[in-house]
Design an enzyme around this catalytic site. Sequence first.
Site: not given
Length: 94
Positions: A23, A41
């Site tokens: 990320r 997520n």
Amino acid sequence: MQELAEVRLTAWVHGHVQGVGFRWWTRSRALELGLTGYAANKPDGRVEVVAQGPRAACEKLLELLQSGNTPGRVDNVVAEFSEPGDALSGFVER
């Protein structure tokens, strides 16, 4: 002027992409491309990437996600382009 049109890219990234800096890496690439959005997520192990901005920049981010040069291991990316949604501010990790 199609490449200047604003779009929203939604990409679901499958593979070993949680707990490996994916990320953060995605956020860095998106900011370099001038995009707004987020990388989040998901409970099933995927990462959802939502990016908004010029179509060419969104397409470049998608290429980077599929490149094999990401943290972790990307097995598959399922992506769709749509009209821009509500304005997003910055690019964040969720």
